[in-house]
Structures are given as structure tokens and as C-alpha cells.
Write a protein that holds these residues in place. Structure first.
Motif, PDB file in Angstrom:
ATOM      1  N   ASP A 118       0.833  -1.207   0.000  1.00  0.00           N
ATOM      2  CA  ASP A 118       0.000   0.000   0.000  1.00  0.00           C
ATOM      3  C   ASP A 118       0.867   1.256   0.000  1.00  0.00           C
ATOM      4  O   ASP A 118       0.588   2.216  -0.718  1.00  0.00           O
ATOM      5  N   GLN A 119       1.916   1.255   0.804  1.00  0.00           N
ATOM      6  CA  GLN A 119       2.807   2.417   0.844  1.00  0.00           C
ATOM      7  C   GLN A 119       3.524   2.602  -0.484  1.00  0.00           C
ATOM      8  O   GLN A 119       3.692   3.729  -0.954  1.00  0.00           O
ATOM      9  N   VAL A 120       3.937   1.515  -1.110  1.00  0.00           N
ATOM     10  CA  VAL A 120       4.572   1.606  -2.429  1.00  0.00           C
ATOM     11  C   VAL A 120       3.595   2.217  -3.421  1.00  0.00           C
ATOM     12  O   VAL A 120       3.959   3.113  -4.191  1.00  0.00           O
ATOM     13  N   ASN A 121       2.349   1.783  -3.386  1.00  0.00           N
ATOM     14  CA  ASN A 121       1.337   2.342  -4.299  1.00  0.00           C
ATOM     15  C   ASN A 121       1.106   3.821  -4.021  1.00  0.00           C
ATOM     16  O   ASN A 121       0.969   4.625  -4.947  1.00  0.00           O
ATOM     17  N   GLY A 122       1.048   4.189  -2.749  1.00  0.00           N
ATOM     18  CA  GLY A 122       0.883   5.596  -2.395  1.00  0.00           C
ATOM     19  C   GLY A 122       2.056   6.437  -2.863  1.00  0.00           C
ATOM     20  O   GLY A 122       1.885   7.532  -3.409  1.00  0.00           O
ATOM     21  N   LEU A 123       3.253   5.915  -2.681  1.00  0.00           N
ATOM     22  CA  LEU A 123       4.457   6.627  -3.106  1.00  0.00           C
ATOM     23  C   LEU A 123       4.481   6.795  -4.620  1.00  0.00           C
ATOM     24  O   LEU A 123       4.804   7.873  -5.131  1.00  0.00           O
ATOM     25  N   GLN A 124       4.089   5.759  -5.342  1.00  0.00           N
ATOM     26  CA  GLN A 124       4.062   5.864  -6.800  1.00  0.00           C
ATOM     27  C   GLN A 124       3.044   6.915  -7.257  1.00  0.00           C
ATOM     28  O   GLN A 124       3.294   7.638  -8.217  1.00  0.00           O
ATOM     29  N   GLY A 125       1.927   7.001  -6.559  1.00  0.00           N
ATOM     30  CA  GLY A 125       0.949   8.040  -6.891  1.00  0.00           C
ATOM     31  C   GLY A 125       1.535   9.432  -6.714  1.00  0.00           C
ATOM     32  O   GLY A 125       1.336  10.320  -7.558  1.00  0.00           O
ATOM     33  N   LEU A 126       2.269   9.630  -5.644  1.00  0.00           N
ATOM     34  CA  LEU A 126       2.913  10.930  -5.410  1.00  0.00           C
ATOM     35  C   LEU A 126       3.969  11.225  -6.470  1.00  0.00           C
ATOM     36  O   LEU A 126       4.139  12.370  -6.894  1.00  0.00           O
ATOM     37  N   MET A 127       4.674  10.204  -6.915  1.00  0.00           N
ATOM     38  CA  MET A 127       5.749  10.416  -7.885  1.00  0.00           C
ATOM     39  C   MET A 127       5.218  10.734  -9.277  1.00  0.00           C
ATOM     40  O   MET A 127       5.969  11.194 -10.135  1.00  0.00           O
ATOM     41  N   ASP A 128       3.931  10.534  -9.496  1.00  0.00           N
ATOM     42  CA  ASP A 128       3.327  10.918 -10.783  1.00  0.00           C
ATOM     43  C   ASP A 128       3.114  12.424 -10.888  1.00  0.00           C
ATOM     44  O   ASP A 128       2.838  12.936 -11.964  1.00  0.00           O
ATOM     45  N   LEU A 129       3.251  13.127  -9.777  1.00  0.00           N
ATOM     46  CA  LEU A 129       3.055  14.575  -9.761  1.00  0.00           C
ATOM     47  C   LEU A 129       4.259  15.317 -10.325  1.00  0.00           C
ATOM     48  O   LEU A 129       5.378  14.801 -10.322  1.00  0.00           O
ATOM     49  N   SER A 130       4.009  16.546 -10.740  1.00  0.00           N
ATOM     50  CA  SER A 130       5.131  17.414 -11.107  1.00  0.00           C
ATOM     51  C   SER A 130       5.910  17.749  -9.839  1.00  0.00           C
ATOM     52  O   SER A 130       5.395  17.631  -8.720  1.00  0.00           O
ATOM     53  N   ASP A 131       7.145  18.178  -9.998  1.00  0.00           N
ATOM     54  CA  ASP A 131       7.968  18.520  -8.840  1.00  0.00           C
ATOM     55  C   ASP A 131       7.328  19.600  -7.982  1.00  0.00           C
ATOM     56  O   ASP A 131       7.337  19.515  -6.756  1.00  0.00           O
ATOM     57  N   ASN A 132       6.768  20.628  -8.599  1.00  0.00           N
ATOM     58  CA  ASN A 132       6.173  21.721  -7.831  1.00  0.00           C
ATOM     59  C   ASN A 132       4.927  21.276  -7.071  1.00  0.00           C
ATOM     60  O   ASN A 132       4.725  21.672  -5.922  1.00  0.00           O
ATOM     61  N   ASP A 133       4.093  20.449  -7.693  1.00  0.00           N
ATOM     62  CA  ASP A 133       2.906  19.942  -7.008  1.00  0.00           C
ATOM     63  C   ASP A 133       3.293  19.030  -5.846  1.00  0.00           C
ATOM     64  O   ASP A 133       2.689  19.087  -4.773  1.00  0.00           O
ATOM     65  N   LEU A 134       4.308  18.204  -6.053  1.00  0.00           N
ATOM     66  CA  LEU A 134       4.779  17.338  -4.979  1.00  0.00           C
ATOM     67  C   LEU A 134       5.312  18.167  -3.813  1.00  0.00           C
ATOM     68  O   LEU A 134       4.992  17.910  -2.647  1.00  0.00           O
ATOM     69  N   LEU A 135       6.091  19.195  -4.116  1.00  0.00           N
ATOM     70  CA  LEU A 135       6.644  20.034  -3.057  1.00  0.00           C
ATOM     71  C   LEU A 135       5.531  20.729  -2.269  1.00  0.00           C
ATOM     72  O   LEU A 135       5.605  20.808  -1.037  1.00  0.00           O
ATOM     73  N   ASP A 136       4.493  21.187  -2.952  1.00  0.00           N
ATOM     74  CA  ASP A 136       3.358  21.799  -2.252  1.00  0.00           C
ATOM     75  C   ASP A 136       2.729  20.821  -1.259  1.00  0.00           C
ATOM     76  O   ASP A 136       2.372  21.205  -0.149  1.00  0.00           O
TER      77      ASP A 136
END
Length: 88
Positions: free
Chosen positions: A42-60
Motif C-alpha cells: 500500500d505504501q509503495v502504491n501511495g508513493l508511486q501516486g505521489l511520484m506521478d506529480l510534477s515537482d512543484n505539485d509534490l513540493l506543495d
């Protein structure tokens, strides 16, 4: 269910998580230092979802300027995000 990744899969996941912004990389590196030994699927899936974001969206999200919305508004994403936001 801890330790779901073999070393090769963990290496691929870490490579996938490399970011263009140093600030994001620092959050990601700290997350792996603390949690790589007991990552769940589940954590791997959550992390992969976050990594699909642009750098700026992830940083926000990492800086809590925003909260997950839409498809990212899932328990596994929120859990990983909370772990990544833990102070150093």
C-alpha cells in the motif's frame, strides 16, 4: 505486511522517486532512510501516486501547502505523505 520488496524492486522504486528539485529529493531520501526496510505494498502504491506529480505539485504537498485531491485522495497516499512530512 512489511518487506514486500526485494532489493532489485527497491532499487527500481528509489530510481523512480528521483526528482528534479533538491527539496523533493531530500524528503524522499529521508523517507527511504527511515522506512525502506518495512515498506508495504500500500505504501509503495501511495508513493508511486505521489511520484506521478510534477515537482512543484509534490513540493506543495510535502510542505503541507496543499492536501491530496481527486485521485490522490486515498488512504495509502495520505499515509505516505504523513511519513514523508515527519520532521527530520
Amino acid at each position: 505486511m512489511p518487506a514486500v520488496l526485494n532489493p532489485a524492486d527497491l532499487g527500481r522504486l528509489k530510481w523512480r522517486c528521483r526528482r528534479g528539485l533538491l527539496e523533493n529529493d531530500l524528503f524522499v531520501e529521508r523517507f527511504f532512510r527511515r522506512h525502506e526496510a518495512d515498506l508495504t505494498l500500500d505504501q509503495v502504491n501511495g508513493l508511486q501516486g505521489l511520484m506521478d506529480l510534477s515537482d512543484n505539485d509534490l513540493l506543495d504537498l510535502l510542505l503541507a501547502r496543499k492536501e491530496p485531491e481527486g485521485e490522490l485522495d486515498r488512504p495509502e497516499v495520505k499515509q505516505v505523505l504523513a511519513l514523508m512530512r515527519e520532521p527530520g
